[in-house]
Design a protein around this motif. Sequence first.
Motif, PDB file in Angstrom:
ATOM      1  N   GLU A  21     -53.084  -9.377 -14.198  1.00  0.00           N
ATOM      2  CA  GLU A  21     -53.985  -9.810 -13.177  1.00  0.00           C
ATOM      3  C   GLU A  21     -55.067  -8.807 -12.636  1.00  0.00           C
ATOM      4  O   GLU A  21     -56.318  -9.154 -12.467  1.00  0.00           O
ATOM      5  CB  GLU A  21     -53.451 -10.533 -12.235  1.00  0.00           C
ATOM      6  CG  GLU A  21     -53.975 -11.450 -11.314  1.00  0.00           C
ATOM      7  CD  GLU A  21     -54.124 -12.740 -12.032  1.00  0.00           C
ATOM      8  OE1 GLU A  21     -54.857 -12.997 -12.695  1.00  0.00           O
ATOM      9  OE2 GLU A  21     -53.097 -13.612 -11.662  1.00  0.00           O
ATOM     10  N   GLY A  37     -58.562  -9.877 -15.987  1.00  0.00           N
ATOM     11  CA  GLY A  37     -57.788 -10.774 -15.059  1.00  0.00           C
ATOM     12  C   GLY A  37     -58.447 -11.356 -13.982  1.00  0.00           C
ATOM     13  O   GLY A  37     -59.727 -11.026 -13.989  1.00  0.00           O
ATOM     14  N   LYS A  38     -57.961 -11.996 -13.119  1.00  0.00           N
ATOM     15  CA  LYS A  38     -58.627 -12.799 -11.935  1.00  0.00           C
ATOM     16  C   LYS A  38     -59.080 -11.797 -10.882  1.00  0.00           C
ATOM     17  O   LYS A  38     -59.660 -11.975  -9.886  1.00  0.00           O
ATOM     18  CB  LYS A  38     -57.960 -13.886 -11.346  1.00  0.00           C
ATOM     19  CG  LYS A  38     -57.582 -15.027 -12.512  1.00  0.00           C
ATOM     20  CD  LYS A  38     -57.081 -16.073 -11.971  1.00  0.00           C
ATOM     21  CE  LYS A  38     -56.630 -17.343 -12.820  1.00  0.00           C
ATOM     22  NZ  LYS A  38     -55.943 -18.073 -12.240  1.00  0.00           N
ATOM     23  N   LEU A  39     -58.239 -10.440 -10.793  1.00  0.00           N
ATOM     24  CA  LEU A  39     -58.208  -9.528  -9.777  1.00  0.00           C
ATOM     25  C   LEU A  39     -58.660  -8.152 -10.296  1.00  0.00           C
ATOM     26  O   LEU A  39     -57.628  -7.317  -9.899  1.00  0.00           O
ATOM     27  CB  LEU A  39     -57.263  -9.722  -8.756  1.00  0.00           C
ATOM     28  CG  LEU A  39     -57.346  -9.108  -7.512  1.00  0.00           C
ATOM     29  CD1 LEU A  39     -58.596  -9.571  -6.473  1.00  0.00           C
ATOM     30  CD2 LEU A  39     -55.773  -9.364  -6.660  1.00  0.00           C
ATOM     31  N   PRO A  52     -54.427 -18.730  -6.241  1.00  0.00           N
ATOM     32  CA  PRO A  52     -55.573 -18.254  -6.618  1.00  0.00           C
ATOM     33  C   PRO A  52     -55.128 -17.204  -7.850  1.00  0.00           C
ATOM     34  O   PRO A  52     -55.958 -16.895  -8.860  1.00  0.00           O
ATOM     35  CB  PRO A  52     -56.455 -17.771  -5.651  1.00  0.00           C
ATOM     36  CG  PRO A  52     -55.504 -17.399  -4.499  1.00  0.00           C
ATOM     37  CD  PRO A  52     -54.337 -18.024  -4.503  1.00  0.00           C
ATOM     38  N   VAL A  53     -54.420 -16.197  -7.487  1.00  0.00           N
ATOM     39  CA  VAL A  53     -53.672 -15.328  -8.478  1.00  0.00           C
ATOM     40  C   VAL A  53     -52.300 -15.144  -8.338  1.00  0.00           C
ATOM     41  O   VAL A  53     -51.647 -15.769  -7.749  1.00  0.00           O
ATOM     42  CB  VAL A  53     -54.475 -13.668  -7.913  1.00  0.00           C
ATOM     43  CG1 VAL A  53     -55.829 -13.644  -7.989  1.00  0.00           C
ATOM     44  CG2 VAL A  53     -53.992 -13.664  -6.453  1.00  0.00           C
ATOM     45  N   SER A 110     -47.987 -17.641 -15.427  1.00  0.00           N
ATOM     46  CA  SER A 110     -49.526 -17.200 -16.066  1.00  0.00           C
ATOM     47  C   SER A 110     -49.409 -15.892 -16.800  1.00  0.00           C
ATOM     48  O   SER A 110     -48.366 -15.195 -16.524  1.00  0.00           O
ATOM     49  CB  SER A 110     -50.512 -17.346 -14.950  1.00  0.00           C
ATOM     50  OG  SER A 110     -50.243 -16.270 -14.064  1.00  0.00           O
ATOM     51  N   GLY A 138     -51.232 -13.499 -16.187  1.00  0.00           N
ATOM     52  CA  GLY A 138     -51.816 -12.669 -15.224  1.00  0.00           C
ATOM     53  C   GLY A 138     -50.424 -12.118 -14.386  1.00  0.00           C
ATOM     54  O   GLY A 138     -50.467 -10.934 -14.171  1.00  0.00           O
TER      55      GLY A 138
END
Length: 183
Positions: free
Chosen positions: A14, A19-21, A60-61, A66, A68
């Motif tokens: 992640e 990743g998302k972050l 959200p993360v 996942s 992530g």
Amino acid sequence: MKKRGLIIVDLQNEYLPTGKLPLSGIEAAAANAAQVLGDARSKGIPVFHIRHEFAAADAPVFVRGSDGVKIQPSVAPVGDEPVIVKNYINSFRETDLKQQLDAKGVEELVVVGAMSHMCIDAVVRAGVDMGYPTTVLHDACATLDLTFDGVTVPAAHVHAAMMAALEFGYGTVKSTQAYFAAE
């Protein structure tokens, strides 16, 4: 010399650029953490992997299951190295981390991972409060830019402030190179 344990906190996909972050400097931090991990394994130092995931499927993360939440390959656990799954910022909160440290006879901690201003801060403070002298390897940790009240604080400043605070009152903060030189 006290028996040391290595805690690798949240070096998960992640936080990579994909990743998302994504964190600033995460690849360099993970590379340094991988060196520390290799050293620990070669010396028989117990290693404890921390993996963050949120319980809610709509998080959200760090969504359970996942890509992530997977630990980055460079620091992935091998053999019987434990993976402690946490749902909170503090790696000790509602986990068996302390019991696992005690079961291995760990008396002092070395901490690497992410994010400097959150999970690293929390595990260091909690560990020290529980009586574990702690060393943080600052160049094996990463964070991101933060914004407060309209002011953006660059990741390098967030990281430096966090490391300064930890060194001021909680533990030893050093580079990976200094850590290896002191052994």
